[in-house]
Design an enzyme around this catalytic site. Structure first.
Site, short mmCIF file in Angstrom:
data_model
loop_
_atom_site.label_atom_id
_atom_site.label_comp_id
_atom_site.label_asym_id
_atom_site.label_seq_id
_atom_site.Cartn_x
_atom_site.Cartn_y
_atom_site.Cartn_z
N ASP A 99 30.48 38.77 -18.86
CA ASP A 99 30.13 39.82 -19.81
C ASP A 99 30.96 39.73 -21.08
OD1 ASP A 99 29.11 42.12 -20.91
OD2 ASP A 99 30.28 43.47 -19.65
N GLU A 131 22.30 35.21 -22.88
CA GLU A 131 22.07 36.39 -23.69
C GLU A 131 23.00 36.32 -24.90
OE1 GLU A 131 21.62 40.56 -22.19
OE2 GLU A 131 23.61 40.84 -23.06
#
EC number: 5.1.2.7
Length: 415
Positions: free
Chosen positions: A78, A175
Site C-alpha cells: 500500500d 494501481e
C-alpha cells in the site's frame, strides 16, 4: 493476473482480525455478491507498529485456510514508492504505486512538448456519454496538466518496471494513486494523466484520483454529494474512453481511497457501478483497529480500562499523533471529552461514542478520528493489547465482521 470486478481493501494493524474480516466477504457471497478481499498495510503503518510486510500475507493465509476461502484474494503493498517497495516484492501481488510526491515536480520542457505533440487527440471538445456537459480542452490546458503530472506518471512507470523486473509483468496488479495531494483532478485532467500512464506501458488495473471533498479517516465524506456524483460518473466515462483510445486493460477501474465510512456517497457509487455494470475498488483500512477498541470497550474489565488509557494518552499527545495525518483528519479539540469524563463511562457508552452510526446521539466523530490515528499507542502497550484481543476474540471479531458487512458492503454492493 487480472483483478476481479468488485474488490475491497481491508487493513489489519495488528494482524489479528483477518478471519473476522474474511467472514464479511463470506456473508457478501452468501448474499449473492462476490467481493474480493485485498489486505493492505502501508510502510508507515508497519513502521509505527514494528511489523514486517510479510506478516500481512501470513495472517491472511491463515484466515483463508481456516475458513476454507477458495476464491481470489490479494495482498496490497500500500502506497509504495521506489525507496520502500523492496520488502513487499516477495509477499505482495497488488501494488499501489503512490506518486503524489512527484506531482508538480519540475520536468524538462522538451518532454512536455513531445507529449503534447504526440497527443493531439486530447485537444478539442471532451464530450463523452455520461457527462453532463462538454469540456473545452486546448493545447495550453494539456501543456499545463502535463507540466503538473508528467513527472509523476514517469515515476509511476519507473516503479512499475522495477516491480515487473522482479516479479514478472503477469504476476501482480498495478494501481496508481494520486489521491494524497492538495487539488482534485478534473475529468479532463484525468484523461491527460491516463494518456501519460499509457505511454509508460503500465498495465494499469486501478487508478486512484483525488476527488472533490474531504475523505477524512474513519468518518463520513465531507462535501457536496451531487458534485461527487457528477465527478465520479464523468471519471468513469473518461476511463471507458481511455481504455478504447490507449489500449489500457479492459478491467481498468476507479479506486476510492480512504473509502471507509463514506456512507453518504455509497449510494452514488452503487448506482453508478450497477447501472454501468462495471467494477470498483474501495480501499478501507483503519476502521478494523477502531472495531477492536469498540469490542474491548464492550467486553469491559481490562479491555475497557486499556481503551480508556489509550484515549487519555492520545488526548495528551494529540499534536504528535495527528500531524502525520493532518490532511485526512479534521478534529475539533473543543468537542473532545476530558479524561475524567471518559473514565466515568461504562463500556457501552465508550463503544457508542466510537461506533460510526451517524444518527446515534452518543457518536462523536472527533473521538473516533483521534483514536483512529492512535493505533501506535496500542502498539506501545505490546503484549498487553494483543493478549486482550485474544482473550476477547469473539466480541471483537463480531464488531469487525458486522462493521464491514452491514455498514460497508451492504450499502456499497447490495443496497
Amino acid at each position: 493476473m487480472q483483478l476481479e470486478k468488485l474488490t475491497f481493501g481491508v487493513g489489519d494493524r495488528f494482524a489479528h482480525q483477518a478471519a473476522a474480516q474474511l467472514r464479511a466477504f463470506q456473508q457478501a457471497a452468501d448474499s449473492g455478491v462476490d467481493v474480493v478481499p485485498v489486505w493492505n498495510k502501508s510502510n508507515r503503518e508497519h513502521q509505527f507498529v514494528g511489523s514486517e510486510p510479510a506478516s500481512v500475507k501470513a495472517a491472511a493465509q491463515v484466515a483463508v485456510n481456516d475458513l476454507g476461502w477458495s476464491k481470489s484474494w490479494y495482498v496490497d503493498a500500500d502506497h509504495i514508492q521506489r525507496s520502500t517497495v523492496d520488502p513487499y516484492l516477495n509477499c505482495s501481488d497488488f501494488f499501489t504505486i503512490d506518486v503524489a510526491d512527484f506531482i508538480g515536480n519540475a520536468i524538462d520542457e522538451e518532454a512536455i512538448t513531445r507529449f503534447v505533440d504526440a497527443h493531439g487527440e486530447l485537444i478539442g471538445e471532451l464530450n463523452l456519454p455520461g457527462m453532463q456537459a462538454a469540456y473545452s480542452v486546448d493545447r495550453e490546458f494539456v501543456t499545463r496538466v502535463a507540466r503538473q503530472y508528467l513527472g509523476a506518471c514517469q515515476a509511476a512507470g519507473d516503479i512499475y518496471r522495477y516491480i515487473a523486473d522482479a516479479k514478472g509483468e503477469d504476476n501482480f496488479i498495478a494501481e496508481v494513486s494520486m489521491d494524497e495531494t492538495d487539488s482534485p483532478q478534473t475529468p479532463p485532467e484525468l484523461m491527460v494523466i491516463l494518456a501519460a500512464l499509457a505511454d509508460q506501458k503500465i498495465r494499469l488495473q486501478t487508478i486512484a484520483p483525488k476527488f472533490t471533498g474531504r475523505f477524512n479517516k474513519g468518518v463520513d465524506y465531507v462535501g457536496d454529494v451531487q458534485q461527487f456524483d457528477r465527478e465520479f460518473n464523468e471519471d468513469l466515462a473518461v476511463i471507458a474512453e481511455a481504455i478504447r483510445r490507449y489500449q489500457l486493460p479492459e478491467n481498468l477501474k476507479l479506486s476510492v481511497h480512504s473509502g471507509s465510512d463514506k456512507f453518504s456517497i455509497y449510494p452514488v457509487i452503487r448506482e453508478a457501478i450497477q447501472n454501468k455494470n462495471i467494477g470498483i475498488h474501495v480501499k478501507t483500512a483503519g476502521t478494523t483497529w477502531l472495531e477492536e477498541l469498540i469490542g474491548l470497550s464492550e467486553a469491559g474489565g481490562d479491555g475497557l480500562e486499556l481503551a480508556k488509557e489509550i484515549y487519555a494518552y492520545s488526548l495528551g499527545h494529540i499534536d504528535e499523533l495527528c500531524s502525520p495525518y493532518a490532511s485526512v483528519i479534521d478534529i475539533d479539540p473543543s468537542a473532545l471529552p476530558s479524561v475524567d469524563e471518559v473514565n466515568g463511562w461504562d463500556g457501552p457508552k465508550l463503544a457508542s461514542t466510537l461506533r460510526h452510526i451517524p444518527h446515534d446521539p452518543q457518536f462523536n466523530p472527533n473521538v473516533r478520528q483521534l483514536l483512529h490515528v492512535a493505533f501506535k499507542v496500542a502498539a506501545k502497550a505490546g503484549d498487553r493489547y494483543l493478549d486482550l484481543l485474544k482473550a476477547n476474540e469473539a466480541i471483537v471479531g463480531e464488531q469487525v465482521t458486522q462493521n464491514l458487512f452491514d455498514r460497508h458492503m451492504k450499502p456499497l454492493f447490495i443496497g
